[in-house]
Scaffold this motif. Structure first.
Motif, PDB file in Angstrom:
ATOM      1  N   VAL A 187       0.839  -1.197   0.000  1.00 10.66           N
ATOM      2  CA  VAL A 187       0.000   0.000   0.000  1.00 10.66           C
ATOM      3  C   VAL A 187       0.875   1.248   0.000  1.00 10.66           C
ATOM      4  CG1 VAL A 187      -1.668   1.348   1.332  1.00 10.66           C
ATOM      5  CG2 VAL A 187      -1.975  -1.118   1.094  1.00 10.66           C
ATOM      6  N   ALA A 188       1.963   1.214   0.772  1.00 10.94           N
ATOM      7  CA  ALA A 188       2.880   2.356   0.836  1.00 10.94           C
ATOM      8  C   ALA A 188       3.467   2.678  -0.528  1.00 10.94           C
ATOM      9  CB  ALA A 188       4.001   2.062   1.833  1.00 10.94           C
ATOM     10  N   ILE A 189       3.741   1.653  -1.309  1.00 12.67           N
ATOM     11  CA  ILE A 189       4.381   1.861  -2.609  1.00 12.67           C
ATOM     12  C   ILE A 189       3.353   2.113  -3.710  1.00 12.67           C
ATOM     13  CG2 ILE A 189       5.845   0.785  -4.366  1.00 12.67           C
ATOM     14  CD1 ILE A 189       7.115  -0.863  -2.068  1.00 12.67           C
ATOM     15  N   LEU A 190       2.356   1.247  -3.809  1.00 11.82           N
ATOM     16  CA  LEU A 190       1.463   1.251  -4.963  1.00 11.82           C
ATOM     17  C   LEU A 190       0.265   2.182  -4.802  1.00 11.82           C
ATOM     18  CD1 LEU A 190       1.508  -2.588  -5.626  1.00 11.82           C
ATOM     19  CD2 LEU A 190       2.834  -0.826  -6.798  1.00 11.82           C
ATOM     20  N   PHE A 191      -0.187   2.378  -3.584  1.00 15.82           N
ATOM     21  CA  PHE A 191      -1.340   3.252  -3.364  1.00 15.82           C
ATOM     22  C   PHE A 191      -0.947   4.554  -2.664  1.00 15.82           C
ATOM     23  CE2 PHE A 191      -3.386  -0.844  -3.989  1.00 15.82           C
ATOM     24  CZ  PHE A 191      -4.469  -0.506  -4.787  1.00 15.82           C
ATOM     25  N   SER A 192       0.343   4.817  -2.622  1.00 17.84           N
ATOM     26  CA  SER A 192       0.802   6.069  -2.006  1.00 17.84           C
ATOM     27  C   SER A 192       1.833   6.735  -2.903  1.00 17.84           C
ATOM     28  CB  SER A 192       1.368   5.792  -0.603  1.00 17.84           C
ATOM     29  OG  SER A 192       0.367   5.218   0.227  1.00 17.84           O
ATOM     30  N   LYS A 193       3.082   6.286  -2.881  1.00 17.38           N
ATOM     31  CA  LYS A 193       4.135   6.925  -3.678  1.00 17.38           C
ATOM     32  C   LYS A 193       5.092   5.862  -4.181  1.00 17.38           C
ATOM     33  CE  LYS A 193       6.304  10.770  -5.015  1.00 17.38           C
ATOM     34  NZ  LYS A 193       5.703  11.856  -5.811  1.00 17.38           N
ATOM     35  N   MET A 194       5.325   5.869  -5.508  1.00 15.08           N
ATOM     36  CA  MET A 194       6.136   4.836  -6.127  1.00 15.08           C
ATOM     37  C   MET A 194       7.585   4.831  -5.644  1.00 15.08           C
ATOM     38  SD  MET A 194       5.021   2.543  -8.180  1.00 15.08           S
ATOM     39  CE  MET A 194       3.547   2.065  -9.054  1.00 15.08           C
ATOM     40  N   THR A 195       8.095   5.982  -5.204  1.00 13.18           N
ATOM     41  CA  THR A 195       9.477   5.997  -4.714  1.00 13.18           C
ATOM     42  C   THR A 195       9.642   5.112  -3.484  1.00 13.18           C
ATOM     43  OG1 THR A 195       8.963   8.026  -3.485  1.00 13.18           O
ATOM     44  CG2 THR A 195      10.044   8.281  -5.605  1.00 13.18           C
ATOM     45  N   GLY A 196       8.526   4.719  -2.891  1.00 20.05           N
ATOM     46  CA  GLY A 196       8.582   3.807  -1.756  1.00 20.05           C
ATOM     47  C   GLY A 196       9.159   2.455  -2.115  1.00 20.05           C
ATOM     48  N   ILE A 197       9.327   2.186  -3.395  1.00 21.81           N
ATOM     49  CA  ILE A 197       9.923   0.910  -3.803  1.00 21.81           C
ATOM     50  C   ILE A 197      11.337   0.776  -3.256  1.00 21.81           C
ATOM     51  CG2 ILE A 197      10.942   1.696  -6.004  1.00 21.81           C
ATOM     52  CD1 ILE A 197       9.868  -0.935  -7.229  1.00 21.81           C
ATOM     53  N   ILE A 198      11.974   1.918  -2.973  1.00 15.38           N
ATOM     54  CA  ILE A 198      13.315   1.899  -2.377  1.00 15.38           C
ATOM     55  C   ILE A 198      13.275   1.227  -1.009  1.00 15.38           C
ATOM     56  CG2 ILE A 198      15.257   3.355  -1.637  1.00 15.38           C
ATOM     57  CD1 ILE A 198      14.162   5.502  -3.560  1.00 15.38           C
ATOM     58  N   LEU A 199      12.140   1.293  -0.334  1.00 12.77           N
ATOM     59  CA  LEU A 199      12.005   0.711   0.998  1.00 12.77           C
ATOM     60  C   LEU A 199      12.147  -0.810   0.995  1.00 12.77           C
ATOM     61  CD1 LEU A 199       9.074   2.938   2.210  1.00 12.77           C
ATOM     62  CD2 LEU A 199      11.235   2.699   3.433  1.00 12.77           C
ATOM     63  N   LEU A 200      11.986  -1.427  -0.162  1.00 15.48           N
ATOM     64  CA  LEU A 200      12.148  -2.877  -0.225  1.00 15.48           C
ATOM     65  C   LEU A 200      13.537  -3.300   0.232  1.00 15.48           C
ATOM     66  CD1 LEU A 200      10.371  -3.687  -3.609  1.00 15.48           C
ATOM     67  CD2 LEU A 200       9.568  -4.242  -1.306  1.00 15.48           C
ATOM     68  N   PHE A 201      14.537  -2.452  -0.048  1.00 15.12           N
ATOM     69  CA  PHE A 201      15.906  -2.809   0.334  1.00 15.12           C
ATOM     70  C   PHE A 201      16.107  -2.754   1.851  1.00 15.12           C
ATOM     71  CE2 PHE A 201      20.309  -1.373   1.184  1.00 15.12           C
ATOM     72  CZ  PHE A 201      20.962  -2.566   0.869  1.00 15.12           C
ATOM     73  N   PRO A 202      15.868  -1.609   2.515  1.00 13.34           N
ATOM     74  CA  PRO A 202      16.113  -1.598   3.968  1.00 13.34           C
ATOM     75  C   PRO A 202      15.204  -2.539   4.744  1.00 13.34           C
ATOM     76  CG  PRO A 202      15.056   0.449   3.267  1.00 13.34           C
ATOM     77  CD  PRO A 202      15.469  -0.268   2.023  1.00 13.34           C
ATOM     78  N   ILE A 203      13.938  -2.648   4.340  1.00 12.53           N
ATOM     79  CA  ILE A 203      13.044  -3.559   5.063  1.00 12.53           C
ATOM     80  C   ILE A 203      13.435  -5.004   4.787  1.00 12.53           C
ATOM     81  CG2 ILE A 203      10.663  -4.405   5.164  1.00 12.53           C
ATOM     82  CD1 ILE A 203       9.682  -1.600   5.083  1.00 12.53           C
ATOM     83  N   GLY A 204      13.873  -5.289   3.556  1.00 19.44           N
ATOM     84  CA  GLY A 204      14.358  -6.634   3.247  1.00 19.44           C
ATOM     85  C   GLY A 204      15.582  -6.994   4.079  1.00 19.44           C
ATOM     86  N   ILE A 205      16.512  -6.049   4.220  1.00 17.81           N
ATOM     87  CA  ILE A 205      17.694  -6.264   5.057  1.00 17.81           C
ATOM     88  C   ILE A 205      17.276  -6.527   6.502  1.00 17.81           C
ATOM     89  CG2 ILE A 205      19.689  -5.085   6.086  1.00 17.81           C
ATOM     90  CD1 ILE A 205      20.294  -5.960   3.293  1.00 17.81           C
ATOM     91  N   TYR A 206      16.344  -5.735   6.967  1.00 18.73           N
ATOM     92  CA  TYR A 206      15.880  -5.892   8.350  1.00 18.73           C
ATOM     93  C   TYR A 206      15.245  -7.266   8.564  1.00 18.73           C
ATOM     94  CZ  TYR A 206      13.173  -5.237  12.600  1.00 18.73           C
ATOM     95  OH  TYR A 206      12.631  -5.389  13.851  1.00 18.73           O
ATOM     96  N   LEU A 207      14.379  -7.645   7.645  1.00 21.03           N
ATOM     97  CA  LEU A 207      13.725  -8.946   7.766  1.00 21.03           C
ATOM     98  C   LEU A 207      14.747 -10.080   7.752  1.00 21.03           C
ATOM     99  CD1 LEU A 207      10.619  -8.504   5.429  1.00 21.03           C
ATOM    100  CD2 LEU A 207      10.580  -8.873   7.895  1.00 21.03           C
ATOM    101  N   LEU A 208      15.708  -9.986   6.854  1.00 22.03           N
ATOM    102  CA  LEU A 208      16.710 -11.045   6.715  1.00 22.03           C
ATOM    103  C   LEU A 208      17.453 -11.270   8.024  1.00 22.03           C
ATOM    104  CD1 LEU A 208      18.380 -13.017   4.972  1.00 22.03           C
ATOM    105  CD2 LEU A 208      19.859 -11.082   4.398  1.00 22.03           C
ATOM    106  N   PHE A 209      17.951 -10.177   8.596  1.00 16.81           N
ATOM    107  CA  PHE A 209      18.768 -10.335   9.800  1.00 16.81           C
ATOM    108  C   PHE A 209      17.931 -10.475  11.064  1.00 16.81           C
ATOM    109  CE2 PHE A 209      21.804  -8.604   6.797  1.00 16.81           C
ATOM    110  CZ  PHE A 209      22.876  -9.458   7.006  1.00 16.81           C
ATOM    111  N   ASP A 210      16.721  -9.949  11.055  1.00 16.74           N
ATOM    112  CA  ASP A 210      15.849 -10.138  12.209  1.00 16.74           C
ATOM    113  C   ASP A 210      15.421 -11.593  12.307  1.00 16.74           C
ATOM    114  OD1 ASP A 210      14.243  -9.243  14.451  1.00 16.74           O
ATOM    115  OD2 ASP A 210      12.509  -9.507  13.144  1.00 16.74           O
ATOM    116  N   PHE A 211      14.986 -12.145  11.188  1.00 19.74           N
ATOM    117  CA  PHE A 211      14.561 -13.541  11.192  1.00 19.74           C
ATOM    118  C   PHE A 211      15.746 -14.477  11.469  1.00 19.74           C
ATOM    119  CE2 PHE A 211      10.856 -12.562   8.079  1.00 19.74           C
ATOM    120  CZ  PHE A 211      10.120 -12.072   9.143  1.00 19.74           C
ATOM    121  N   SER A 212      16.870 -14.186  10.839  1.00 13.17           N
ATOM    122  CA  SER A 212      18.004 -15.103  10.938  1.00 13.17           C
ATOM    123  C   SER A 212      18.667 -15.071  12.308  1.00 13.17           C
ATOM    124  CB  SER A 212      19.040 -14.771   9.868  1.00 13.17           C
ATOM    125  OG  SER A 212      19.573 -13.478  10.078  1.00 13.17           O
ATOM    126  N   THR A 213      18.494 -13.980  13.057  1.00  9.62           N
ATOM    127  CA  THR A 213      19.122 -13.887  14.382  1.00  9.62           C
ATOM    128  C   THR A 213      18.186 -14.313  15.501  1.00  9.62           C
ATOM    129  OG1 THR A 213      18.504 -11.536  14.454  1.00  9.62           O
ATOM    130  CG2 THR A 213      20.744 -12.072  13.738  1.00  9.62           C
TER     131      THR A 213
END
Length: 727
Positions: A187-213
């Protein structure tokens, strides 16, 4: 017994946190809601975006609430505006409180302050209560977040839903909440502002290390968490693709291309290495991102260098989680990714960079907390190549930003093309000095006494708060309402069947029921039949759009009467009547208002008939501005000075904060004083000059520079600001 003591201590800590939290929230909300319909501060943006863009995003909600239809008249399709989360919230707000400027701004306030609260919750888990409260304090008083946060930009909706997703995955361990978190990010990206696609990187990093730790999670659980998060994202993406993109694929695709490279060209940062470095170091200078929070920005840079250093010491992916918290990795990734993604573009107004304020303030808060604790070492460990590069890059940015800021304050030349050798040398020296201090500090050669360090932190907090408070108070003691006054006045100037277009049309129809068609005249491919197709009756243009309109459609613009000019902050919007020139049956059958009929009579030197029409208008709508001003100008033109004085004063009464109008009337009274030597005229004109200078101090923006500021003297048609006819 000990457990009871701990429980009591925890209760006290939570009580203190709650009191401080409530105090900051009350001040933060009040600072944003006071004068919610007022103009933005002069100089808030170097672009006209704070006047032209926000009302575009709430326009479809205005249409729906006032007419029952999202698109009551045929208009170009803007699927990203029409189907945005801003439109959805605006429908609710307008339905509850009516349509108007403050209601439109309330939409932005809800999203922007909601973003602050959500990021506070994230910071609370990332760095603790004290650090989170520091972030909340900085964000609540941040100049950019206050005044951009009062406007319904799509960026605020983007951060709101993205941070909601972040908080959900930070606080929740339930698997199904991963689906909701993924949906919110979509919703943040597609129904708000397309530049939010950049957020996939930091949130992806967070998910990766949060889940893995998480020690209790197996590889299967990690994969399942990612799968559920991705499924939520894909569900919303499919809905968006089916109902938003595919029905308007050509328009949507063309819009994205136009906004990225169509209007402003391919990124200049890729022309050469030197251009790339210049774009990197100059980021935010013109837009005043860093200059409005310099101390906190430097601290955030220190956080970046420190975190990069710790990452460089990690040998394996699993080792990263031992050295760097996933939340800190998220802040680093968010700063680096948004900085890198935004810096390259040729056009990057400050609203694009607002998302960076949150991680910068969060990172600065973490560094202040460490300094407060007076730790002798920040766990720097053995320095690595990444640290050297990070410090050099940070030093380059700091040196350029400070140098350019000082040059503007002291009026001396400072240019990358001429001074880059000196900039490199100073930055290299600064980075080496910083690294030496880190080495000495790490080895224990420097000891920081607790009291001076904490006094420094307190002074830093006070200084930062006072800087932002001072700028806010400067605005608070002289709020202007030129946008609201002009919008209400326009409803008196035109007939109800008018259809307006141009960059200022959405804003100036918020306080009335006039219809608007969104269109800018700076598009790369002008539509030769746009007037015939959409049936504009009037255009509201600034100088740049007027020149473009005349370039594209000279046969229409050359013949269009200039009806009125509105001063909006530092901007001027001029109203042209194109009805009768468009070859559109509905537009060309437009019936002129009393104002327009009076205007046509005055332009033909038919004062008696014009006076009849304008007098009828003024009797029907005593609170209008343009009718009184037009009659005053024409009365002055035929030397009926008593009538002119009465009408000028009525215009000022109805536009009490428009400093340009006030100074215009003061100039009239000054002429009358010189002609009659009547002391009453002198007293009244001095009061009006003082009043105009209250809103815009003369030494900051003298009247003589107002026209020059807008290139007014070079406009295609001349007219007096506020209201005018060609005489």
């Amino acid at each position: 017994m000990n457990s009871l003591v701990l429980t009591d201590q925890n209760r006290v800590k939570r009580g203190v946190e709650l009191v401080v939290l409530c105090a900051i929230l009350v001040v933060g909300i009040l600072s944003r809601t006071i004068y919610l319909s007022a103009d933005p501060p002069l100089g808030l943006s170097t672009s006209a975006d704070v006047y032209t863009d926000p009302s575009q995003y709430t326009l479809y909600a205005k249409n729906y609430v006032q007419t029952g239809e999202i698109e009551p008249i045929e208009a170009p399709d803007y699927p990203f505006f029409k189907n945005s989360s801003v439109t959805a919230l605006a429908v609710i707000v307008f339905s509850l409180f009516g349509v108007g400027i403050w209601q439109s701004n309330l939409v932005g306030l809800i999203f922007s302050f909601g973003s602050i609260l959500l990021f506070y919750l994230f910071m609370r888990r990332a760095a603790g209560t004290t650090t989170a409260l520091l972030f909340l304090l900085f964000a609540s008083f941040n100049y950019n977040l206050i005044f951009y946060g009062r406007l319904p930009f799509l960026e605020h909706a983007m951060t709101f839903f993205a941070f909601a997703s972040l908080v959900l995955i930070t606080y929740s361990r339930r698997l199904m909440n991963s689906v909701l978190a993924g949906s919110l990010l979509a919703v943040a990206i597609l129904f708000s502002k397309m530049t939010g696609i950049i957020l996939l990187f930091p949130i992806g990093i967070y998910l990766l290390f949060d889940f893995s730790t998480r020690k209790l999670l197996s590889l299967k659980s990690v994969v399942r968490n990612f799968g559920l998060f991705g499924s939520g994202f894909l569900i919303v993406s499919f809905i968006w693709l089916l109902f938003v993109y595919l029905p308007s694929s050509n328009v949507a695709g063309g819009y994205l291309v136009e906004k990225s490279v169509g209007l402003y060209g391919l990124p200049e940062a890729f022309h050469s290495v030197d251009d790339f470095i210049f774009k990197m170091v100059s980021f935010g200078r013109k837009e005043m991102l860093f200059s409005r929070m310099p101390l906190l920005s430097v601290l955030a840079g220190l956080f970046v260098g420190w975190t990069v250093q710790k990452l460089g010491r990690s040998k394996f992916v699993t080792d990263v989680g031992e050295r760097v918290k996933p939340e800190h990795l998220f802040l680093l990734a968010m700063i680096v990714s948004f900085y890198g993604a935004l810096m390259i573009w040729n056009y990057r107004p400050l609203r694009y960079s607002l998302v960076l304020v949150y991680p910068l303030l969060g990172a600065a808060s973490i560094m202040i907390s460490y300094i407060w604790k007076c730790k002798r070492a920040l766990n720097w460990g053995r320095l690595n190549v990444g640290t050297y590069l990070a410090m050099l890059v940070i030093s380059l940015i700091v040196v350029y930003q400070l140098g350019k800021g000082l040059s503007l304050l002291n009026s001396f030349g400072f240019y990358w093309s001429d001074d880059r050798g000196m900039i490199y040398a100073i930055a290299l020296g600064l980075s080496v000095a910083s690294l030496l201090l880190i080495i000495i500090y790490r080895r224990g050669s420097i000891y920081l006494p607790t009291t001076p360090v904490r006094l420094f932190v307190v002074a830093l907090l006070l200084l930062t708060t006072l800087i932002h408070s001072r700028k806010y108070i400067e605005w608070l003691v002289r709020p202007a309402f030129t946008m609201q006054e002009a919008s209400r006045d326009l409803g008196f100037v035109l007939s109800e069947t008018a259809v307006l277009s141009g960059p200022f049309a959405p804003l100036l129809t918020l306080e009335n029921r006039l219809q608007t068609v969104i269109h800018m005249f700076g598009v790369t491919d002008p539509d030769p039949v746009i007037f015939a197709k959409y049936g504009f009756t009037h255009l509201l243009l600034d100088s740049g759009n007027e020149k473009k309109a005349n370039e594209y459609y000279p046969e229409i613009i050359d013949s269009a009467p200039l009806l009125v000019s509105y001063n909006l902050g530092k901007r001027t919007a001029r109203l042209f009547q194109v009805a009768g020139l468009t070859q559109n049956a509905r537009a060309d059958s437009y019936e002129k208002s009393l104002y327009e009929q009076a205007h046509a009579c005055f332009a033909a030197d038919s004062f008696v008939l014009g006076h009849h029409y304008i007098d009828s208008m003024n009797r029907q709508n005593e609170s209008n501005i343009s009718g009184h001003f037009l009659l005053a100008r024409q009365a002055e033109y035929i030397r009926k000075f008593d009538l002119a004085e009465i009408e000028y004063k009525k215009a000022v009464e109805n536009s009490a904060t428009n400093y340009v109008l006030i100074r215009r009337v003061a100039e009239f009274l000054e002429k009358r004083y010189k002609a009659t030597e009547n002391e009453q005229y002198r007293i009244e004109k001095d009061k009006l000059f003082d009043r105009a200078n209250h809103f815009v101090p003369g030494d900051r923006l003298p009247l003589a520079t107002i026209k020059e500021f807008e290139g007014f003297e070079n406009w295609l048609k001349s007219a007096d600001t506020i209201s005018g006819s060609r005489q």
